[in-house]
Design a protein around this motif. Structure first.
Motif, PDB file in Angstrom:
ATOM      1  N   SER A  36       0.822  -1.206   0.000  1.00  0.00           N
ATOM      2  CA  SER A  36       0.000   0.000   0.000  1.00  0.00           C
ATOM      3  C   SER A  36       0.858   1.259   0.000  1.00  0.00           C
ATOM      4  N   ALA A  37       0.291   2.349  -0.520  1.00  0.00           N
ATOM      5  CA  ALA A  37       0.949   3.659  -0.579  1.00  0.00           C
ATOM      6  C   ALA A  37       2.310   3.575  -1.268  1.00  0.00           C
ATOM      7  N   SER A  38       2.364   2.856  -2.382  1.00  0.00           N
ATOM      8  CA  SER A  38       3.620   2.656  -3.120  1.00  0.00           C
ATOM      9  C   SER A  38       3.455   3.058  -4.574  1.00  0.00           C
ATOM     10  N   GLU A  39       4.596   3.335  -5.220  1.00  0.00           N
ATOM     11  CA  GLU A  39       4.584   3.681  -6.647  1.00  0.00           C
ATOM     12  C   GLU A  39       5.734   2.983  -7.355  1.00  0.00           C
ATOM     13  N   LEU A  40       5.446   2.389  -8.498  1.00  0.00           N
ATOM     14  CA  LEU A  40       6.461   1.748  -9.333  1.00  0.00           C
ATOM     15  C   LEU A  40       6.420   2.377 -10.714  1.00  0.00           C
ATOM     16  N   ARG A  41       7.586   2.815 -11.170  1.00  0.00           N
ATOM     17  CA  ARG A  41       7.726   3.344 -12.538  1.00  0.00           C
ATOM     18  C   ARG A  41       8.598   2.372 -13.309  1.00  0.00           C
ATOM     19  N   TYR A  42       8.079   1.819 -14.395  1.00  0.00           N
ATOM     20  CA  TYR A  42       8.807   0.781 -15.126  1.00  0.00           C
ATOM     21  C   TYR A  42       8.574   0.933 -16.630  1.00  0.00           C
TER      22      TYR A  42
END
Length: 221
Positions: A36-42
């Motif tokens: 939760s409350a996470s961000e992934l840029r890929y």
């Protein structure tokens, strides 16, 4: 999922709100479980000599092995490089450091203060002072993907930060001494926060009073 163009590379941006979790399989077959409350840029597609993603928050990675193209996780100033392995990275803003816990394989944690090669069962803690490595039960640190909270001699303030991200509430401490009380235990991720708070109360001399989105932490007199 959002989109972003950086140079010639097109990125997906996956943002997980408080109280959510999500699993995504990247183009190379790597599986990422986002807390939760996470961000992934890929990248939409991996090109070049490395597979690089950017993480804020917490994620558990099962990296598809590719000797010719290392997998890189960038979290702030910390960089984790792997070929193929299973590990957890916790890089939430507001936490005292960035935690990398290795379950299988090997990873190299690096940054401005040097680098460390981890073995299974080790955890690297990256801070402005450098990289500290310690032996841990790695499976416990990765158990959130199995719908459990696990606390290993954690201060109550750190425990409540995890609960805030999952249940989207705010904790208020009536005394500073309450924040440094330590708690160890394993609790299922109940849908009802009140059940989790009751289990915490069973092992401590504290009491929680919940009203709407706020939880007051008190000492039992």
């Amino acid at each position: 999922i959002g989109r972003q163009q950086t140079g010639k590379i097109q990125y997906n941006i996956l943002q997980i709100p408080r109280g959510g979790e999500y699993s995504v399989t990247l183009q190379d077959g790597t599986v990422v479980n986002l807390n939760s409350a996470s961000e992934l840029r890929y990248p939409v597609r991996f090109t070049g000599t490395e597979r690089k993603v950017f993480l804020t928050g917490e994620a558990y990675f099962e990296v598809a092995r590719n000797e010719a193209r290392p997998f890189i996780v960038q979290s702030g100033k910390q960089r984790v490089e792997v070929l193929g392995t299973s590990f957890d990275v916790t890089a939430y803003e507001g936490e005292p450091g960035i935690y990398t816990t290795l379950l299988q394989g090997s990873v190299e944690v690096s940054g401005e203060k040097g680098k460390q090669l981890l073995k299974p069962g080790q955890q690297a803690i990256y801070t402005e002072k450098g990289i500290e490595v310690k032996e841990v039960n790695a499976a416990l640190y990765c158990s959130w993907i199995q719908d459990r909270f696990v606390f290993i001699s954690e201060e109550l303030e750190a425990v409540t930060r995890k609960l805030e991200r999952w249940y989207d509430v705010s904790f208020f401490f009536t005394g500073e001494s309450l924040k440094i009380k330590r708690f160890s235990g394993s609790i299922p991720k109940y849908s009802d926060l009140s059940k989790v708070l009751k289990m915490l109360e069973l092992t401590t001399n504290i009491r929680f009073k919940k009203t709407d989105k706020t939880v007051v932490v008190e000492m039992i007199q």
